[in-house]
Design a protein around this motif. Sequence first.
Motif, short mmCIF file in Angstrom:
data_model
loop_
_atom_site.label_atom_id
_atom_site.label_comp_id
_atom_site.label_asym_id
_atom_site.label_seq_id
_atom_site.Cartn_x
_atom_site.Cartn_y
_atom_site.Cartn_z
N ASN A 1 0.83 -1.20 0.00
CA ASN A 1 0.00 0.00 0.00
C ASN A 1 0.87 1.25 0.00
N PRO A 2 0.34 2.37 -0.52
CA PRO A 2 1.10 3.62 -0.49
C PRO A 2 1.39 4.06 0.94
N VAL A 3 2.59 4.55 1.18
CA VAL A 3 2.96 5.09 2.49
C VAL A 3 2.53 6.55 2.53
N LYS A 4 1.82 6.92 3.59
CA LYS A 4 1.29 8.28 3.69
C LYS A 4 2.02 9.13 4.72
N ASP A 5 2.56 8.50 5.75
CA ASP A 5 3.13 9.26 6.86
C ASP A 5 4.65 9.10 6.90
N PHE A 6 5.33 10.24 7.06
CA PHE A 6 6.79 10.27 7.07
C PHE A 6 7.27 11.14 8.22
N GLU A 7 8.47 10.83 8.69
CA GLU A 7 9.12 11.64 9.71
C GLU A 7 9.86 12.79 9.03
N VAL A 8 9.93 13.91 9.73
CA VAL A 8 10.70 15.04 9.22
C VAL A 8 12.18 14.79 9.49
N MET A 9 12.99 14.91 8.45
CA MET A 9 14.44 14.79 8.57
C MET A 9 15.06 16.08 8.07
N HIS A 10 15.80 16.75 8.95
CA HIS A 10 16.43 18.00 8.56
C HIS A 10 15.44 18.95 7.87
N GLU A 11 14.33 19.13 8.56
CA GLU A 11 13.30 20.12 8.20
C GLU A 11 12.51 19.78 6.95
N ARG A 12 12.69 18.60 6.39
CA ARG A 12 11.96 18.20 5.19
C ARG A 12 11.51 16.74 5.31
N LEU A 13 10.45 16.40 4.55
CA LEU A 13 9.98 15.02 4.51
C LEU A 13 10.75 14.19 3.49
N PHE A 14 11.29 14.85 2.47
CA PHE A 14 11.92 14.13 1.36
C PHE A 14 13.09 14.96 0.85
N HIS A 15 14.26 14.32 0.80
CA HIS A 15 15.44 14.94 0.20
C HIS A 15 15.77 14.19 -1.09
N MET A 16 16.01 14.93 -2.15
CA MET A 16 16.30 14.33 -3.45
C MET A 16 17.63 14.87 -3.98
N PHE A 17 18.43 13.96 -4.52
CA PHE A 17 19.70 14.33 -5.14
C PHE A 17 19.70 13.80 -6.57
N ILE A 18 20.20 14.62 -7.50
CA ILE A 18 20.36 14.17 -8.89
C ILE A 18 21.80 14.42 -9.30
N VAL A 19 22.45 13.38 -9.85
CA VAL A 19 23.85 13.46 -10.27
C VAL A 19 23.96 12.94 -11.70
N SER A 20 24.64 13.69 -12.57
CA SER A 20 24.82 13.27 -13.95
C SER A 20 25.94 12.25 -14.06
N GLN A 21 25.99 11.54 -15.21
CA GLN A 21 26.97 10.46 -15.38
C GLN A 21 28.40 10.98 -15.39
N ASP A 22 28.61 12.25 -15.74
CA ASP A 22 29.97 12.80 -15.70
C ASP A 22 30.28 13.44 -14.35
N LEU A 23 29.32 13.37 -13.42
CA LEU A 23 29.44 13.88 -12.05
C LEU A 23 29.68 15.39 -12.00
N LYS A 24 29.31 16.10 -13.07
CA LYS A 24 29.47 17.55 -13.07
C LYS A 24 28.18 18.26 -12.66
N TYR A 25 27.04 17.60 -12.88
CA TYR A 25 25.75 18.20 -12.53
C TYR A 25 25.27 17.58 -11.22
#
Length: 300
Positions: free
Chosen positions: A105-129
Amino acid sequence: MELIVAIRFVAILLSALLLLAQEPVRKFPLPDPEAPEAPVEWVCPMDPDVRAKGPAKCSRCGMALVPGIPDQVEYPVDLKVTPKTLKPGRKMELSFSIRDPKTGNPVKDFEVMHERLFHMFIVSQDLKYFIHDHPQQGSDSVFRFETALPKAGMYRVLSDFYPKGGTPQLIAKTLLVPGAPITAGTKLTPDIGTQQAENLAVTLKTEPEKPTAGMKTLMFFKLEPGDGLEQYLGAWGHMMAASQDLIDMIHTHPFLADGGQQVQFNMIFPRPGVYRVWVQFQRKGVVNTVAFNVPVAELK
């Protein structure tokens, strides 16, 4: 003759039984149902080495300690991209759906970590972006984020979240933008010299001087100038480390920091090779992001 042997055997058996009967009965104490239970150790979900004897806040990340930590179970993340055909520079929406590993089932409730519910990182294959941002949760519990990737190639997308009742999660996904050869990362050249960001210069020193895979490395960052330093998302710094083949990706926070010019991170690099290490510090309202290419030797 056989009768004599049988009589002797019976006599020996009777003697043994007599000796056993004379042995005192040993009694083993039963557990006392009223005896106090062993004390429960309270642990930080993000920094398990931070512990206390009762409810408290983590001295490192500020999260509430929990009574023990559940077994580490991975929560599946479904990443949907709209539109399905990606092009460099074209705006797109990323949708992250998290499912309960037991029920689906979909998860609805999350704990706050460092003032946010979700942290996202995106890295390019050449590691420049590199970006570190925070998708927003909708009424359907799906996290969404709009962005545009700058060029064709492969990107790694890292989801960092903490479902209630579970454990902190760090889940990596892959996005492909057509139009360029797909490579598993790139070959990095070591670079640990001082890096200049918007309003901050950052210098790195490590102990040991030459980090070794599988062993703890102390990473000391000196920030100049030292005035106006501020916490960013509830911490004095954030770090993302990625191996040059983009297999190993680690998100962590300072081990020691007090608002002064030196910030210490502790890291265990899992494999030898060169790692791209991004660190973020905030000064006078400006988030400074710099990157170092840290060479890691093989354990011998």
